[in-house]
Design an enzyme around this catalytic site. Structure first.
Site, short mmCIF file in Angstrom:
data_model
loop_
_atom_site.label_atom_id
_atom_site.label_comp_id
_atom_site.label_asym_id
_atom_site.label_seq_id
_atom_site.Cartn_x
_atom_site.Cartn_y
_atom_site.Cartn_z
N ARG A 176 0.84 -1.19 0.00
CA ARG A 176 0.00 0.00 0.00
C ARG A 176 0.89 1.25 0.00
O ARG A 176 0.61 2.23 -0.66
CB ARG A 176 -0.93 0.03 1.22
CG ARG A 176 -1.89 1.23 1.20
CD ARG A 176 -2.70 1.39 2.47
NE ARG A 176 -1.86 1.72 3.61
CZ ARG A 176 -1.64 0.95 4.67
NH1 ARG A 176 -2.21 -0.25 4.74
NH2 ARG A 176 -0.85 1.34 5.64
N LYS A 203 -6.07 8.96 -18.80
CA LYS A 203 -6.28 9.60 -20.09
C LYS A 203 -5.03 9.47 -20.97
O LYS A 203 -4.61 8.38 -21.30
CB LYS A 203 -6.72 11.04 -19.89
CG LYS A 203 -7.83 11.23 -18.83
CD LYS A 203 -9.06 10.41 -19.09
CE LYS A 203 -10.28 10.81 -18.24
NZ LYS A 203 -10.15 10.61 -16.80
#
Length: 379
Positions: free
Chosen positions: A46, A195
């Site tokens: 994590r 993107k």
């Protein structure tokens, strides 16, 4: 190194155990320690992971920054920045924003006593009118989503430095290939890596890049404590996508220019938003801070109501009607019902996000096929 070389090599060395040229997918949650606290720099995935670390170093290099942090989404990155603030703080931001940013500002963080000012930032001087002792951060997009407003990063950077404010620039629409806000005075650069950086519509990820070491430590604490961190497979996929970012962006820009010129003269198109036109508001600023004008274009359809707009949006064969942007495939989006649906009607219409507006993410297909698709759909 120049941009293309950084995209291919930055943050990535041959694997020390095998010599593998490509960064391995370290698909592990935890790491061996010789004794408690005596490790090789990794404890639990994590907090950090070798594949993700290589990606973060590469992302930082692309934005000419010292530090990079990768998040499990662009909203995870935005959330981390907002957690730098405290109740009573104020934020200045634009009046044309990605719907998810508007939603998290107004529906989440406003509930914790943070006040947001949504302003037309085409003239940076307006910031002075809204700055007071409670103002802590200025958050801008440029070009904006979806009306492609151009905001002068350097001018706002000078004001925020003078006022001792953080300046965060969402650089998603431009990508690091076209624009580097760190060089223009940004404190933090944010990306929806989903993107253009990822570029293949197969990963959801966000990122923050910055230079300030103390701020990096604060953000890393939030990143680790709150846990919006991506896994190694996604990190590997984005590293692979980055290697062609410069090639893809050239093609996006070339196709975008051709499509914009075609649509500008189309009888079905009322307004067109693309910063490459000399009459686009703040075009000269775009020329100054961008290397080209990208493949994002928005149009409004002449005389079309919502039903007609839906009909046309569903008529495309090469452009895909879908959320998101920046992939190699061309996408068509209806912001009012999709990406900006969480923004109240009167707020979005005030900046031109109307029922008859469509946003195009021009991909890298053969431009003649894209033109043919536009011709048949707009017939």
């Amino acid at each position: 190194m120049k941009f293309a070389t950084k995209a291919i090599h930055a943050g990535q060395e041959p694997d020390p155990s095998t010599g593998a040229v490509m960064t391995p997918i370290y698909q592990t949650s935890t790491y061996w320690q010789k004794s408690p606290g005596d490790n090789k720099g990794f404890e639990y995935s994590r907090g950090t992971n070798p594949t993700r670390k290589a990606l973060e170093d590469c992302l930082a290099a692309l934005e000419n920054a010292k530090y990079g942090l990768a998040f499990s989404s662009g909203m995870g990155a935005t959330d981390a920045v907002m957690k730098l603030l405290a109740p009573g703080d104020e934020v200045i931001t634009g009046n044309d924003l990605y719907g998810g940013s508007y939603r998290i500002f107004t529906k989440i963080f406003a509930n914790y006593g943070i006040k947001f000012h949504f302003l037309d930032l085409s003239d940076p001087e307006i910031i002075r009118q809204y700055t007071n002792e409670k103002t802590k951060l200025v958050w801008i997009e440029t070009p904006t989503n979806p009306t492609m407003q151009i905001v002068d990063i350097e001018a706002i950077g000078k004001i925020t430095k003078e006022k001792n404010l953080m300046l965060v620039v969402d650089n998603t629409f431009a990508s690091p290939y076209l624009q580097n806000p760190m060089d223009l005075g940004a404190t933090i650069v944010m990306h929806s890596v989903t993107k253009y950086i990822g570029g293949h519509s197969d990963v959801v990820m966000g990122a923050l890049m910055l230079n300030d070491e103390e701020l990096y430590k604060r953000l890393w604490f939030i990143y680790n404590a709150c846990g919006a961190t991506p896994g190694p497979m996604d990190s590997f996929l984005v590293l692979r996508g980055i290697k062609t970012l410069h090639l893809r962006m050239k093609a996006h820009c070339e196709n975008g220019r051709v499509i914009a010129e075609y649509l500008r003269n189309h009888p079905k198109v009322d307004k067109i938003y693309w910063p490459g036109f000399t009459d686009h508001p703040n075009h000269e600023i775009a020329k100054k801070q961008m290397r080209d004008f990208g493949g994002m274009i928005s149009i409004t359809l002449k005389g079309a109501d919502l039903a007609e707009t839906f009909r046309i949006a569903g008529s495309f064969k090469v452009f895909t009607l879908a959320e998101s942007l920046g992939g190699v495939e061309s996408l068509m989006n209806h912001p009012v019902s999709m990406t900006h649906g969480s923004i109240p009607k009167e707020v979005r219409e005030a900046v031109g996000v109307t029922d008859n507006l469509l946003r195009l993410s021009v991909g890298v297909e053969d431009v003649e096929d894209l033109l043919a698709d536009l011709k048949q759909a707009l017939a």
